[in-house]
Design an enzyme around this catalytic site. Structure first.
Site, PDB file in Angstrom:
ATOM      1  N   CYS A   1      21.603 -11.163  -4.787  1.00 17.40           N
ATOM      2  CA  CYS A   1      22.456 -10.078  -5.290  1.00 17.40           C
ATOM      3  C   CYS A   1      23.793 -10.069  -4.551  1.00 17.40           C
ATOM      4  O   CYS A   1      24.609 -10.939  -4.795  1.00 17.40           O
ATOM      5  CB  CYS A   1      21.722  -8.747  -5.214  1.00 17.40           C
TER       6      CYS A   1
ATOM      7  N   HIS B   1      16.871  -9.880  -8.135  1.00 19.54           N
ATOM      8  CA  HIS B   1      16.043  -9.743  -6.920  1.00 19.54           C
ATOM      9  C   HIS B   1      14.682 -10.411  -7.123  1.00 19.54           C
ATOM     10  O   HIS B   1      13.721  -9.748  -7.519  1.00 19.54           O
ATOM     11  CB  HIS B   1      15.813  -8.263  -6.597  1.00 19.54           C
TER      12      HIS B   1
ATOM     13  N   GLU C   1      12.579 -11.247  -4.984  1.00 14.46           N
ATOM     14  CA  GLU C   1      11.580 -10.772  -4.006  1.00 14.46           C
ATOM     15  C   GLU C   1      10.636  -9.721  -4.588  1.00 14.46           C
ATOM     16  O   GLU C   1       9.488  -9.614  -4.152  1.00 14.46           O
ATOM     17  CB  GLU C   1      12.274 -10.236  -2.746  1.00 14.46           C
TER      18      GLU C   1
HETATM   19  N1  GLN Z   1      26.717  -3.959  -4.273  1.00 14.65           N
HETATM   20  C1  GLN Z   1      26.488  -5.002  -5.212  1.00 14.65           C
HETATM   21  C2  GLN Z   1      26.519  -4.491  -6.639  1.00 14.65           C
HETATM   22  O1  GLN Z   1      26.331  -3.321  -6.882  1.00 14.65           O
HETATM   23  C3  GLN Z   1      25.200  -5.734  -4.941  1.00 14.65           C
HETATM   24  C4  GLN Z   1      23.978  -4.895  -5.071  1.00 14.65           C
HETATM   25  C5  GLN Z   1      22.736  -5.487  -4.442  1.00 14.65           C
HETATM   26  O2  GLN Z   1      22.821  -6.364  -3.588  1.00 14.65           O
HETATM   27  N2  GLN Z   1      21.575  -5.004  -4.850  1.00 14.65           N
HETATM   28  O3  GLN Z   1      26.715  -5.252  -7.533  1.00 14.65           O
END
Ligand code: GLN
Length: 546
Positions: free
Chosen positions: A384, A510, A512
């Site tokens: 992310c 994600h 994970e």
């Molecule tokens: N802050 C970033 C976004 O909102 C990444 C979010 C995250 O790592 N879950 O896109």
């Protein structure tokens, strides 16, 4: 009325005793005997969900396929059971009140005074029974967050009392998890806090059926007898939960203590088959007998609290077991990485994962980490925000797009390579409004990820507002950085890989959240494999870092 059985898990004496792990372990034992089981968690705080909570407050926010932002215990449920959870599996007091107040505004209470009892308790009961009505489960385990005696837990305890009365004692039981402290000065385990806690539960009309006692030392027969007598439970229903090396030991410990046997007997369930935990034991054997050790740096800004990255750490345990290697996680605070000391921080690592996150703090450290792994060909996994940092690093240092950035960090940047999604631009509310839950992704044929997954179409879970900015598609992917995963509906870039490198992958989602004991996530498995390879070659050849 459905014939689903209900098990409630309450907590006494203190918080953080691991109700979620005990609930998940019991569920695992019942599942291994062919019962269809799920777990839900009721949290007594006023946030609608943990999505707006700082990770320091509450640990990681876990995301389900249907896009619910939930308590991290749901992650344990999925990892243990390999059964998907959903919005219905996690309810907070905030959500209960929101729903009751909305009904009041719609006039659904027909002029009645709206009160905690019966309106809030009815809403709690409805939500508790919801999953049972689907007919998909024989048994529903409900964990009640907080500690018995807290003001905010009272409506839940009252709802449980009513359910026992309405559905009968053979259909609803209560497991009380408590602490048996050891007083080193006296050299003794003490039962009094448990007696008081059971009494507090009794004052609310609930008799604990089973006591699960967290302890650092073995409970003697005499102590178990004493607990049984004073807490009014059967001797065999006093279950010891002794400290263990890993949470994955708990199901086997609970089996040794006969927790599942007592539950099945108490709920008058017909046993289906004896427990089959072959796969679980296989996992534990590999996990506990690693052939070597690798060091992976976890670069993030919430590293002081391990719970902030719970699912990532657990996914590494699963992947480590598959590769028969111990994964040692070295946490590195991204805010304290500097030009001067970064080589010292990174040079002993066999791989680096740049973690998810929000806001500007610590991002330059993350970019520095990406530059290091890219140049030194150290295996890299960006998740992310970690993927977004990889894009920024490449834009700045390879493409020469000076000060390229995400508009989350700098809205004045000349090169907004990561930008707010169109659909996010008019959103004001913070809670539940990100791009959430499971989305499809098409993998580019021939890419590293398509080999790892062994398929061309995947589904992964998201939680973010910003995206790779497609205005940069042509410049960005003209050299060694490749887009290897694309959302087939929107065209959004979900995965990037750097080709001149053994293992460099950044994912906007994600992975994970989907790693479980029985299905370790392929990306984590492959990353650990690459890390192991790198570590071996480093030992053989020695490597110079730049
Ligand atoms: N802050 C970033 C976004 O909102 C990444 C979010 C995250 O790592 N879950 O896109």
């Amino acid at each position: 009325m459905s014939d689903t059985k209900y098990i409630f898990v309450t907590g006494g004496v203190t918080s953080s005793l691991g109700k979620g792990i005990v609930a998940a372990s019991l569920a695992k034992l019942l599942q291994s005997q062919n019962f269809r089981v799920t777990i839900q968690k009721f949290d007594p705080y006023l946030n609608i969900d943990p999505g707006t909570l700082n990770p320091y407050e509450h640990g990681e926010c876990y995301v389900t396929d249907d896009g619910a932002e939930t308590d991290l215990d749901l992650g344990h449920y999925e990892r243990f059971l390999n059964v998907k959870t959903s919005q219905a599996n996690n309810v907070t007091t905030g959500r209960i009140y929101q729903s009751v107040i909305e009904k009041e505004r719609r006039g659904e209470f027909l002029g009645k005074t709206v009160q905690v009892v019966p309106h809030i308790t009815n809403e709690i009961k409805e939500r508790i029974l919801l999953l049972g009505q689907t007919g998909e489960y024989d048994i529903i385990i409900t964990e009640i967050g907080g500690t018995v005696g807290d003001i905010e837990s009272l409506p839940y305890i009252e709802a449980v009392r009513q359910l026992i009365y309405e559905r009968g004692e053979n259909n609803v039981i209560t497991i009380h998890l408590t602490l048996i402290p050891f007083l080193s000065a006296a050299g003794e385990l003490k039962t009094k806090p448990t007696q008081h806690s059971v009494k507090t539960l009794m004052e609310s009309g609930i008799k604990a059926d089973i006591l699960v006692c967290r302890t650092e030392h073995e409970l003697s027969v005499d102590l178990r007898r004493k607990l049984a007598l004073f807490c009014n439970v059967k001797y065999e229903a006093v279950i010891q939960s002794i400290d263990v090396e890993t949470i994955y030991d708990v199901p086997l410990k609970m089996q040794d203590e006969g927790l599942d046997r007592v539950v099945i007997g108490r709920l008058k369930l017909k046993p289906k088959q004896s427990a089959d935990l072959t796969q679980w034991k296989e996992f534990l054997k590999k996990y506990k007998n690693p052939k070597s050790i690798v060091k992976i740096g976890l670069v993030g800004k919430y590293v002081e609290l391990q719970d902030s990255y719970k699912s990532i750490l657990e996914a590494f345990f699963h992947a480590g077991a598959v590769n028969e290697v111990e994964v040692e996680i070295v946490t590195i605070h991204s805010e304290f990485i500097s030009e001067e000391d970064h080589i010292d921080k990174f040079k002993n690592l066999d791989g680096i994962l740049v973690a998810p996150g929000f806001g500007e703090r610590g991002i330059e450290g993350k970019i520095q980490a990406v530059e290091f792994v890219r140049k030194n060909k150290v295996p890299f996994f960006g998740i992310c925000l970690g993927m977004q940092m990889a894009v920024i690093e490449y834009s700045r240092n390879v493409l020469g797009l000076e000060d390229a950035n995400s508009t989350e960090m700098s809205d004045k940047t000349k090169y907004p390579v990561i930008d707010l999604m169109e659909s996010q631009k008019n959103i004001i509310n913070k809670g539940g409004t990100m791009r959430l839950g499971s989305w499809e992704c098409s993998l580019t044929p021939g890419s590293l990820v398509s080999k790892i997954y062994g398929k061309s179409q995947i589904n992964e879970r998201h939680r973010h507002r910003y995206e790779f900015n497609d205005k940069f598609n042509d410049t960005m992917f003209s050299k060694n950085l490749k887009a290897s995963g694309v959302n087939p509906q929107t065209g959004l870039i979900e995965i990037v890989e750097y080709n001149d490198h053994p293992w460099f992958i950044g994912v906007q989602f994600h992975p994970e959240y989907k790693s479980t004991v029985s299905e370790p996530h392929p990306l984590f498995v492959s990353f650990v494999e690459a890390v192991l390879k790198y570590s071996k070659s480093k030992k053989q050849n020695g490597r110079k870092t730049i």
